[in-house]
Write a protein that holds these residues in place. Structure first.
Motif, short mmCIF file in Angstrom:
data_model
loop_
_atom_site.label_atom_id
_atom_site.label_comp_id
_atom_site.label_asym_id
_atom_site.label_seq_id
_atom_site.Cartn_x
_atom_site.Cartn_y
_atom_site.Cartn_z
N MET B 103 0.83 -1.21 0.00
CA MET B 103 0.00 0.00 0.00
C MET B 103 0.86 1.25 0.00
O MET B 103 0.54 2.26 -0.62
CB MET B 103 -0.92 0.00 1.22
CG MET B 103 -1.95 -1.12 1.20
SD MET B 103 -2.79 -1.28 2.77
CE MET B 103 -3.82 0.17 2.79
N VAL B 104 1.98 1.16 0.72
CA VAL B 104 2.91 2.30 0.76
C VAL B 104 3.61 2.44 -0.59
O VAL B 104 3.86 3.55 -1.07
CB VAL B 104 3.94 2.10 1.90
CG1 VAL B 104 5.02 3.16 1.85
CG2 VAL B 104 3.24 2.13 3.25
N ALA B 105 3.93 1.30 -1.20
CA ALA B 105 4.73 1.33 -2.43
C ALA B 105 3.91 1.68 -3.67
O ALA B 105 4.46 2.18 -4.65
CB ALA B 105 5.41 -0.02 -2.64
N CYS B 106 2.60 1.41 -3.64
CA CYS B 106 1.79 1.64 -4.85
C CYS B 106 1.72 3.14 -5.14
O CYS B 106 1.26 3.91 -4.30
CB CYS B 106 0.38 1.08 -4.65
SG CYS B 106 -0.70 1.52 -6.03
#
Lengths: 420, 187
Positions: B103-106
């Motif tokens: 979720m952080v990387a998207c």
């Protein structure tokens, strides 16, 4: 039996409550109990409500728990690095801190694991699938594996240090240091690899993490020895702390230099998203007062003005420093996530309508700060049960009698003779 | 074996949000404002009354971009996020540990936590539902009154989406970061 593995003092509950009932000790006891209670209450609320008990959202999926985990593991790596200056790199004045610093490294990383266990949604599944379905390209995978190995190595290092076995303790110390550095820079890479978050993406975090770990380790050394000697330092300890203070001054100077260029390069040219995020971070009170003021400026000025000699003031400044370090970890998470991902309201390359807000819930505060209670109580237990100082620095032997009132025998103190 | 993608004639979007409803209905997506696999982004009207620039008001339907080089897949520590045989980025909920790193990387905010399974969920191009039943459209495409979306096989030169991408100008979101999204916005 256990004494053969690691020399220890008699482990009894009675010993735990045998301490001078000075106001300060009672204060520390009260603080520790309150923090532990907060941890328990926070965990219970988390077990009832799950992630709903946290203030995290879809846009801000990481929060205070991740920040606190990073805080603890940075502390651990920092203590490991500083202790290795003595028994790995053989800096004479650092040699005697080995056991205490490594014990600190063990308890801080365990406290960190205690926090992350309640942040990861499925910790048991993590242990299983990290092993049978490893995502090698994931920095979290690398970090998790390396930190587990690291914990094993520093525990072994502590055991051999306690047994005065310098050959093996140096081997494990070197191993722990190298794996710890790898794990810690991997933790930086968890943020550095985020290509969708330009303010975090890049080489900065993996390198900066090592630097800030050393600073954290130095602050903790000041706090541990300030507490250990109740601010009454003999000549040997004073000399050592002055050396730490000089090192700390240099490290903070480098950190400020790093931060200056980090913000300059982020803001210069007004690159979309990155510049705005960096300005947002730079002008936030968390950075200005927390990170910069408490974490860097106050300790640095004391070192600078006193020419690194005001070690008692530096003990207090280290407390301010650690609060600053906490803000560094909090900002690391929040600043990375503060810029909205632009897909809800706008097209590319326009000013974001709002920053993503995040406010930790009371449950997050309770678990995160409560973990400090875990750390403090483990430290206290360790102080009571293990020999954290070399014999010549340990006044335990002159004063202590075991549960039956007998003097503690020599072989219990120095470890097994077979190791000599 | 296909290589699925989607073209969006986004200027036709009227923000009726039928696609969001159809997606939730078809795929059993959890109710709640932040539990969505797809969404319609709104670019507000510029200017002040009465000098409103009506043409500046655009709608941008979006969802998981099913990147060919997906950051979420790369950062997953347990391979819970994977590319299926049709090039669709999927989540194996049995392996998801809810570390939220994806979720952080998207870069597109395309993922959310499904509270029922306590794992991360996202658009699957209806792989578990419509495609599994042998249909060739997604729910969001099928329901769209202005035919904004065209779903299909990018590797098939005869497919409608391939034809559209050959004949129409298009752009992708955040193409500069190299994720190679498979959602194409037609201009």
């Amino acid at each position: 039996m256990f004494n053969k593995i690691i020399p220890h003092k008699p482990i009894t509950v009675e010993n735990l409550f045998k301490f001078d009932k000075t106001p300060f000790n009672l204060f520390m006891m009260t603080v520790t109990i309150i923090l532990l209670a907060a941890f328990v209450v926070g965990v219970l609320n988390y077990l009832i409500h799950g992630h709903h008990a946290y203030g995290i959202t879809r846009e801000h999926p990481w929060g205070l728990m991740i920040a606190m985990y990073v805080f603890f593991v940075v502390s651990s790596t920092g203590l490991c690095i500083i202790s290795s200056l003595g028994h790995v790199f053989k800096f004479k004045s650092f040699e005697f801190i080995g056991k205490r610093a490594i014990f600190g490294a063990i308890i801080t990383i365990i406290s960190g694991f205690a926090v992350i266990a309640f942040e990861i949604g499925h910790p048991v599944r993590m242990a299983i699938y990290n092993t049978i379905s490893p995502g090698m390209t994931s920095a979290i995978w690398g970090m998790g594996v390396l930190y587990s190995v690291y914990l094993g190595l520093i525990v072994m290092e502590f055991v051999f240090l306690s047994r005065d076995d310098h050959k093996w303790s140096t081997m494990f110390g070197l191993g722990g240091l190298l794996v710890g550095l790898a794990a810690h820079s991997n933790l930086g890479a968890v943020f550095g690899f985020l290509i969708g978050r330009p303010v975090a993406n890049g080489v900065f975090y993996p390198i900066y993490f090592i630097l800030s770990a050393m600073i954290t380790g130095s602050y903790l050394i000041f706090l541990m020895y300030g507490f250990r000697y109740k601010m009454k330092f003999d000549e040997h300890i004073s000399t050592f702390l002055v050396h730490v203070a000089r090192l700390l001054g240099l490290l903070i100077a480098i950190l400020m230099f790093f931060e200056f260029w980090r913000f300059m390069t982020s803001i210069y040219g007004n690159v979309p998203e990155r510049a705005a995020s960096a300005m947002h971070a730079l002008t936030s009170p968390e950075f200005l007062i927390g990170e910069f003021g408490l974490g860097m400026l106050i300790p640095f000025l004391i070192i600078l003005i006193s020419k690194a000699k005001a070690i008692k003031k530096l003990v207090y400044a280290s407390l301010s420093g650690m609060v600053g370090i906490f803000f560094m970890r909090y900002d690391l998470v929040h600043d990375t996530l503060a810029y909205p991902m632009q897909t809800m309201k706008i097209r590319e390359y326009q000013l974001a309508p709002t920053w993503v807000h995040y406010s930790p819930s009371w449950t997050e505060w309770a678990i995160a700060l409560g973990a400090l209670g875990i750390m403090l109580s483990m430290y206290y237990i360790g102080e009571n049960f293990f020999y954290l100082d070399p014999k010549e620095h340990d006044d335990y032997f002159e004063h202590y009698k075991d549960a039956e009132g007998h003097e503690v025998e020599e072989h219990l103190i120095t470890g097994t003779d077979a190791n000599k | 074996m296909a290589n699925y993608g989607m073209a969006l004639d986004y200027k036709n979007c009227i923000n009726c949000k039928a696609c969001e409803v159809a997606c939730k209905e078809e795929n059993g997506v959890q109710l709640g404002a932040d539990k969505h696999r797809i969404w319609v982004g709104v670019k507000e009207i510029e200017g002040e009354w009465p000098l409103l620039d009506i043409i500046s008001n655009t709608f941008l339907p979006s969802q998981c971009q099913h990147c060919e080089n997906a950051p979420c897949q790369e950062v997953c520590p347990t391979h819970a996020t994977y590319y299926d045989e049709n090039g669709v980025v999927r989540v194996d909920s049995d392996k998801c540990i809810l570390c939220s790193y994806c979720m952080v990387a998207c870069p597109y905010d395309a993922r959310y936590v499904d509270d029922r399974t306590m794992t991360v969920d996202k658009c699957t191009f209806c792989s578990d539902t419509r495609l599994a039943r042998g249909e060739t459209t997604t729910a969001c495409q099928n329901t769209c009154p202005t035919k904004v979306r065209t779903f299909g096989d990018l590797d098939d030169p005869e497919s409608e989406i391939s034809e559209l991408l050959r004949t129409r100008e298009h752009f992708s979101l955040k193409a500069h970061i190299g994720t190679k999204p498979k959602l194409f916005y037609l201009t």
